[in-house]
Scaffold this motif. Structure first.
Motif, short mmCIF file in Angstrom:
data_model
loop_
_atom_site.label_atom_id
_atom_site.label_comp_id
_atom_site.label_asym_id
_atom_site.label_seq_id
_atom_site.Cartn_x
_atom_site.Cartn_y
_atom_site.Cartn_z
N HIS A 144 -1.94 -33.91 -0.88
CA HIS A 144 -2.51 -32.67 -0.33
C HIS A 144 -1.37 -31.73 0.08
CE1 HIS A 144 -4.86 -29.87 1.98
NE2 HIS A 144 -5.97 -30.54 1.72
N PRO A 145 -1.41 -30.48 -0.40
CA PRO A 145 -0.31 -29.53 -0.11
C PRO A 145 -0.04 -29.36 1.39
CG PRO A 145 -1.86 -28.56 -1.69
CD PRO A 145 -2.44 -29.87 -1.25
N LYS A 146 -1.10 -29.40 2.19
CA LYS A 146 -0.93 -29.25 3.65
C LYS A 146 -0.09 -30.39 4.22
CE LYS A 146 -4.23 -30.35 6.47
NZ LYS A 146 -5.53 -30.43 7.16
N ASN A 147 -0.34 -31.62 3.72
CA ASN A 147 0.43 -32.77 4.22
C ASN A 147 1.88 -32.69 3.78
OD1 ASN A 147 -1.86 -33.85 5.43
ND2 ASN A 147 -2.46 -34.95 3.60
N LEU A 148 2.11 -32.19 2.56
CA LEU A 148 3.49 -32.01 2.09
C LEU A 148 4.23 -30.97 2.95
CD1 LEU A 148 2.95 -31.98 -1.79
CD2 LEU A 148 3.83 -33.86 -0.40
N ALA A 149 3.53 -29.89 3.28
CA ALA A 149 4.15 -28.84 4.10
C ALA A 149 4.46 -29.37 5.50
CB ALA A 149 3.22 -27.62 4.17
N LEU A 150 3.53 -30.12 6.08
CA LEU A 150 3.76 -30.69 7.41
C LEU A 150 4.95 -31.65 7.39
CD1 LEU A 150 0.13 -31.40 8.67
CD2 LEU A 150 1.83 -30.00 9.86
N ALA A 151 5.01 -32.47 6.35
CA ALA A 151 6.10 -33.46 6.26
C ALA A 151 7.45 -32.78 6.13
CB ALA A 151 5.85 -34.38 5.06
N GLU A 152 7.50 -31.72 5.36
CA GLU A 152 8.78 -31.01 5.16
C GLU A 152 9.26 -30.41 6.48
OE1 GLU A 152 10.71 -27.93 1.97
OE2 GLU A 152 8.62 -28.48 1.80
N TRP A 153 8.33 -29.81 7.21
CA TRP A 153 8.65 -29.25 8.53
C TRP A 153 9.09 -30.36 9.49
CZ3 TRP A 153 5.11 -30.56 12.56
CH2 TRP A 153 5.41 -30.01 13.80
N TRP A 154 8.33 -31.45 9.51
CA TRP A 154 8.61 -32.57 10.43
C TRP A 154 9.96 -33.21 10.14
CZ3 TRP A 154 5.92 -34.57 14.57
CH2 TRP A 154 6.27 -35.85 15.00
#
Length: 217
Positions: A144-154
């Motif tokens: 899911h793109p949202k999870n990828l974006a969160l992971a990158e930020w985290w």
């Protein structure tokens, strides 16, 4: 194996197979395919008694392969099955209670962090890992793109490791690795055809060996 710690590693989500012996056999085969950091064992609608029986069959199989066995959600089942840890799919309150009661004896992580605010709330509890996505969230080929974006930020700013749920395509592991996440979780990507599970685990490890970014020591 010595080099493997410095790149994204694989976490398996145990397949939904009602027959205990078959579930244990399929999982044992998959674990022969190569490096797996841990296996999350979901309840899949089983009652507590049946979930206990599944957990007791799977935990030794997982541990013998050198992976950590994490029971999804049920701390009593985890304790009785002698699992290595507990995966808490709920939010901060459930995680906080589990951390208070079970660390450092057991690995405790999870979260259900759907946005940055909830992720930071969970991070303040200092779990062993934060999980982006749901263990049954692999409904599309890609993560899911949202999870990828969160992971990158985290991953760019917080030291607590994160696990990201991949998609139904094994190749989705690479997109997760490219975020800087420490772990990628796969379920259907590995177990959609149980006979192929060991070769998929081997292929994902080869892909990550070749292309995943390396962490700095």
């Amino acid at each position: 194996m010595s080099k493997i710690e410095n790149r994204c590693r694989l976490v398996l989500v145990a397949p939904d197979i009602p027959d205990i012996a078959e579930q244990a056999r399929v999982l044992a085969d998959a674990l022969k395919g190569g490096d797996v950091a841990s296996v999350i064992v979901p309840q899949y609608g089983l009652n507590e008694t049946d979930f206990q029986k599944h957990a007791e069959a799977l935990v030794p199989v997982i541990q013998e392969a050198g992976a950590a066995a994490l029971i999804d959600g049920d701390t009593r089942v985890a304790g009785r099955a002698r699992a290595d840890g507990i995966h808490i799919p709920g939010g901060a309150d459930a995680l906080s209670e589990a951390i208070e009661r079970h660390t450092p004896k057991m690995i405790v992580g999870g979260g259900n962090a759907t946005d940055r605010h909830h992720a930071l709330e969970i991070g303040e509890l200092r779990p062993d890992y934060v999980f982006f996505g749901r263990t049954d969230g692999d409904i599309k080929p890609e993560a899911h793109p949202k999870n990828l974006a969160l992971a990158e930020w985290w991953a760019s700013m917080i030291e607590i490791p994160c696990v990201v749920m991949g998609g139904a395509d094994p190749q989705s592991a690479l997109a997760v690795a490219e975020t800087g996440a420490e772990f990628v979780a796969l379920r259907l990507a590995v177990f959609a055809d149980p006979a192929q599970a060991p070769s998929v685990v081997a292929a994902v490890n080869a892909l990550l060996d070749e292309k995943a970014p390396r962490f700095e020591d």
